[in-house]
Design an enzyme around this catalytic site. Sequence first.
Site, short mmCIF file in Angstrom:
data_model
loop_
_atom_site.label_atom_id
_atom_site.label_comp_id
_atom_site.label_asym_id
_atom_site.label_seq_id
_atom_site.Cartn_x
_atom_site.Cartn_y
_atom_site.Cartn_z
N ARG A 88 0.86 -1.19 0.00
CA ARG A 88 0.00 0.00 0.00
C ARG A 88 0.89 1.24 0.00
NH1 ARG A 88 -3.79 2.71 4.77
NH2 ARG A 88 -4.74 4.26 3.39
N HIS A 89 0.44 2.31 -0.63
CA HIS A 89 1.20 3.56 -0.65
C HIS A 89 1.52 4.03 0.77
CE1 HIS A 89 -2.39 5.71 0.67
NE2 HIS A 89 -3.07 5.03 -0.24
N GLY A 90 2.50 4.91 0.88
CA GLY A 90 2.89 5.45 2.18
C GLY A 90 1.92 6.51 2.68
N GLY A 369 -0.28 -0.44 -4.54
CA GLY A 369 -1.71 -0.15 -4.65
C GLY A 369 -2.25 0.54 -3.41
N ALA A 412 1.51 2.06 4.12
CA ALA A 412 2.70 1.27 3.79
C ALA A 412 2.55 -0.21 4.13
CB ALA A 412 3.95 1.84 4.48
#
Length: 487
Positions: A88-90, A369, A412
């Site tokens: 997952r994005h930060g 994602g 994250a």
Amino acid sequence: MPCGACNFLRVSSAPAAVLAVALLSSLSRSSLLEPKEPVVSALSPYFGTKTRYEDVNPGLLLGPEASRRAPEPLEETCTPVQVIALIRHGTRYPTAKQIRKLRQLHGLLQARGPGEERADAAGGRNLGAALASWPLWYADWMDGQLVEKGREDMRQLALRLVSLFPALFSRENCGRLQLVTSSKHRCVESAAAFLKGLWQHHHPGMPPPDVADMECGPPRINDKLMRFFDHCEKFLTEVERNDTALYHVEAFKTGPEMQNILKKVAATLQVPVSNLNADLIQVAFFTCSFDLAIKGVKSPWCDVFDTDDARVLEYLNDLKQYWKRGYGYTINSRSSCTLFQDIFQHLDKAVEQKKRSQPVTSPVILQFGHAETLLPLLSLMGYFKDKEPLTAYNYKEQMHRKFRSGHIVPYASNLIFVLYHCKNAKTPKEEFQVQMLLNEKVLPLAHSQETVSLYDDLKNHYKDILQSCHTSEECELPKVNNTSDEL
């Protein structure tokens, strides 16, 4: 599973002194930010999908590279040959919608009359006044963009994964890394930051070039894989655009637990309760989390709530995730079949290549994602399923639920499949084994609770999804019969 396989991997339990030495060593050889005294809040465990990664992995509060070693092979003949990581994005800014709601709430506080500027019981300035003068620094342009802390999340995750799988993340393998990302800016930027973390490891002291010029990059956008939900008509029609799909979320907003918080917050902020609603209360709660995650400050917004309030607000967030991304509707998870099958296609290819004594084409596959990417996939695999569904009416019964989104998909968050090849396996079936990590911790297998599985056994367990889940069929809307009987 054979006994040898059960004991195949273990979690290192190095003494504290050894861990301390390892941490100091890693800090000395990396150009990391100077460690700061961590800012924590009693509310931190309850922020749902707005949770900081280090609050799920408290060891990281000691230092960004302070990883607990992942399980290691007991036998030297078993080596990792492929890592597939869904990330997952930060940490990100609030969305424009959340910022508008916060601005609305801030306006309510600033509009209070002079008579409402009462002191608190201790004679100090009241909390409403403090919040009215607290800087509202969020702007519409931020709209879910990755923040610097989010880039640091990714750079440090890269460094830790390199330390866990040094051979796979070697400089020689850089050109064979596969990177896929959602088209959303925060995901593209997360992938770029991860690559810069790899560059930092392989070229210490050298400033990284543009991602397009890196030997490991650049990432390739694939929304059909990383945003599968946007390409599933049945999900879009029956859940995303269906006003009644989140019935339990709306019912909980008007239920006794949320109404008690509404009255309490109205009294605390000294605003009419009629001016507040559950959405404004939730955005106030999340503002505490954003200030903490983005700036590392504990803002006055955190003082509006206690841990009992936080548990209720966490449940409200979890209800939304459960009914929109989790077990609430079958299509939520079935829409992720294409991603699940993609993972196993990569694993199959690696197994076949090793059987033929060929090098694995893609030893590392990184897919960037969203929480909305990971939650449906974990639900498809049977993880974090409670005996009873989460509803608007069983908050107390679900106090110890498994489905707590903040503990599963914080910023994250990562789900990692590790394929091992065992040269001296007693049988061909034992030659390839798989382990999964969630947020860098061992994820016991949903069907056996073992920490490792023979690859064939894992495929057999999920054979229905692998063989019978076809996205085109799963996502197709039921055909409406328009045939008329009239002549």
